[in-house]
Design an enzyme around this catalytic site. Structure first.
Site, PDB file in Angstrom:
ATOM      1  N   TRP A   9       0.810  -1.222   0.000  1.00  0.00           N
ATOM      2  CA  TRP A   9       0.000   0.000   0.000  1.00  0.00           C
ATOM      3  C   TRP A   9       0.844   1.274   0.000  1.00  0.00           C
ATOM      4  O   TRP A   9       0.303   2.376  -0.076  1.00  0.00           O
ATOM      5  CB  TRP A   9      -0.962   0.012   1.210  1.00  0.00           C
ATOM      6  N   LYS A  10       2.147   1.124   0.170  1.00  0.00           N
ATOM      7  CA  LYS A  10       3.052   2.284   0.172  1.00  0.00           C
ATOM      8  C   LYS A  10       2.526   3.355   1.140  1.00  0.00           C
ATOM      9  O   LYS A  10       1.928   3.022   2.159  1.00  0.00           O
ATOM     10  CB  LYS A  10       3.249   2.809  -1.254  1.00  0.00           C
ATOM     11  N   HIS A  94      12.983  -2.616  -0.929  1.00  0.00           N
ATOM     12  CA  HIS A  94      12.184  -2.109  -2.052  1.00  0.00           C
ATOM     13  C   HIS A  94      12.979  -1.034  -2.787  1.00  0.00           C
ATOM     14  O   HIS A  94      13.699  -0.251  -2.162  1.00  0.00           O
ATOM     15  CB  HIS A  94      10.858  -1.542  -1.534  1.00  0.00           C
ATOM     16  N   GLU A 166      11.611  -6.928  -9.027  1.00  0.00           N
ATOM     17  CA  GLU A 166      10.868  -5.745  -9.458  1.00  0.00           C
ATOM     18  C   GLU A 166      11.783  -4.864 -10.307  1.00  0.00           C
ATOM     19  O   GLU A 166      12.574  -4.087  -9.756  1.00  0.00           O
ATOM     20  CB  GLU A 166      10.405  -4.941  -8.242  1.00  0.00           C
ATOM     21  N   SER A 212       3.885  -2.765 -11.950  1.00  0.00           N
ATOM     22  CA  SER A 212       2.695  -2.558 -12.768  1.00  0.00           C
ATOM     23  C   SER A 212       1.887  -3.835 -13.025  1.00  0.00           C
ATOM     24  O   SER A 212       1.313  -4.008 -14.095  1.00  0.00           O
ATOM     25  CB  SER A 212       3.058  -1.863 -14.087  1.00  0.00           C
ATOM     26  N   GLY A 233       1.529  -2.958  -6.264  1.00  0.00           N
ATOM     27  CA  GLY A 233       1.430  -1.630  -5.651  1.00  0.00           C
ATOM     28  C   GLY A 233       0.085  -1.008  -5.951  1.00  0.00           C
ATOM     29  O   GLY A 233      -0.933  -1.341  -5.334  1.00  0.00           O
TER      30      GLY A 233
END
Ligand code: PGA
Length: 251
Positions: A9-10, A94, A166, A212, A233
């Site tokens: 969820w950042k 990350h 990622e 994405s 994300g």
């Protein structure tokens, strides 16, 4: 191998918004029995969300952790505190932390050790930038991040680890790696892990893709042999898109 779908969820959702969203997930998310689903809210919402998730199949992750057990480290949060707040997993390394907060491979390696020592399961993120890909350096970068990140990890802990590939150029950009591009790197990651930890441990390692991911591309990504889940994300912030991702069908 049980596919792992993680919603990152950042820095979105207040405590109240996170609580309401988690309630909807518990009530509405149809999780196929073979899958594991994890959500990673921001720190302030973890404890509240953990209470909502109790008794459900959805698990909790944090987005970061400090490498020390406790101490005078203003603004930081330890692995023990995250477990106490209800976390089972933690995202480490990350690319946003590497880029915006100057996290180095060495620091990431210490965070991985701290998380594992205290009983959290790390989701260890690696990936190349666009410039590195264009220079043909992708696999060298990946190999370096694995070697440095895992340099102090005991083989007995590998079973508690997931690796997230990622590509930095695919995060939040709407540009997904093609399933073939992702599979190439995932296979390379598995081979690299196999050369250090052996076939059995490497064969069981979950290597998940992020960048994405959405309801339209998940099925094709998941049909690749070495893609064992997704780190999502933007599309994890919306119930319809996250539900569709969780229910993906391989195509
Ligand atoms: P995105 O983010 O799905 O919005 O590209 C993925 C991530 O940063 O983990």
């Amino acid at each position: 191998m049980q596919p792992l779908i993680v919603g990152n969820w950042k820095m979105f959702k207040t405590v109240r918004e996170a609580e309401l969203f988690a309630r909807r997930l518990v009530a509405e998310l149809e999780i196929p029995p073979d899958r594991e689903v994890v959500i990673a809210p921001a720190f302030p919402a973890l404890y509240t969300v953990s209470a909502v998730l109790r008794g459900s199949a959805i698990k909790l992750a944090a987005q970061n952790v400090h490498d020390q057990v406790q101490g005078a480290f203003t603004g930081e949060v330890s692995a023990g505190m995250l477990i106490d707040a209800g976390c089972e997993y933690v995202i480490i390394g990350h690319s946003e932390r590497r880029a915006f907060f100057r996290e180095t491979d060495d620091l990431i390696s210490r965070k991985l050790s701290a998380a594992l020592a205290q009983g959290l399961r790390p989701i260890f993120c690696i990936g190349e930038t666009l410039a590195e890909r264009e220079q043909g350096a992708t696999l060298t970068v990946i190999a370096g991040q694995i070697k440095e990140g895992l340099k102090n990890i005991d083989r007995g802990d590998i079973g508690n680890l997931a690796v997230a590939y990622e590509p930095v150029w695919a995060i939040g950009t709407g540009k997904t790696a093609t399933p073939e591009q992702a599979q190439e790197v995932h296979a390379f990651i598995r081979n690299t892990m196999e050369s250090v930890y052996g076939k059995e441990l490497a064969g069981k390692l979950r290597i998940i893709y992020g960048g994405s991911v959405n309801s339209g591309n998940i099925g094709k990504l998941m049909s690749e042999k070495d893609i064992n889940g997704a780190l999502v994300g933007g599309a994890s912030l919306d119930i319809e898109s996250f539900s569709a991702i969780v229910k993906y069908k391989e195509v």
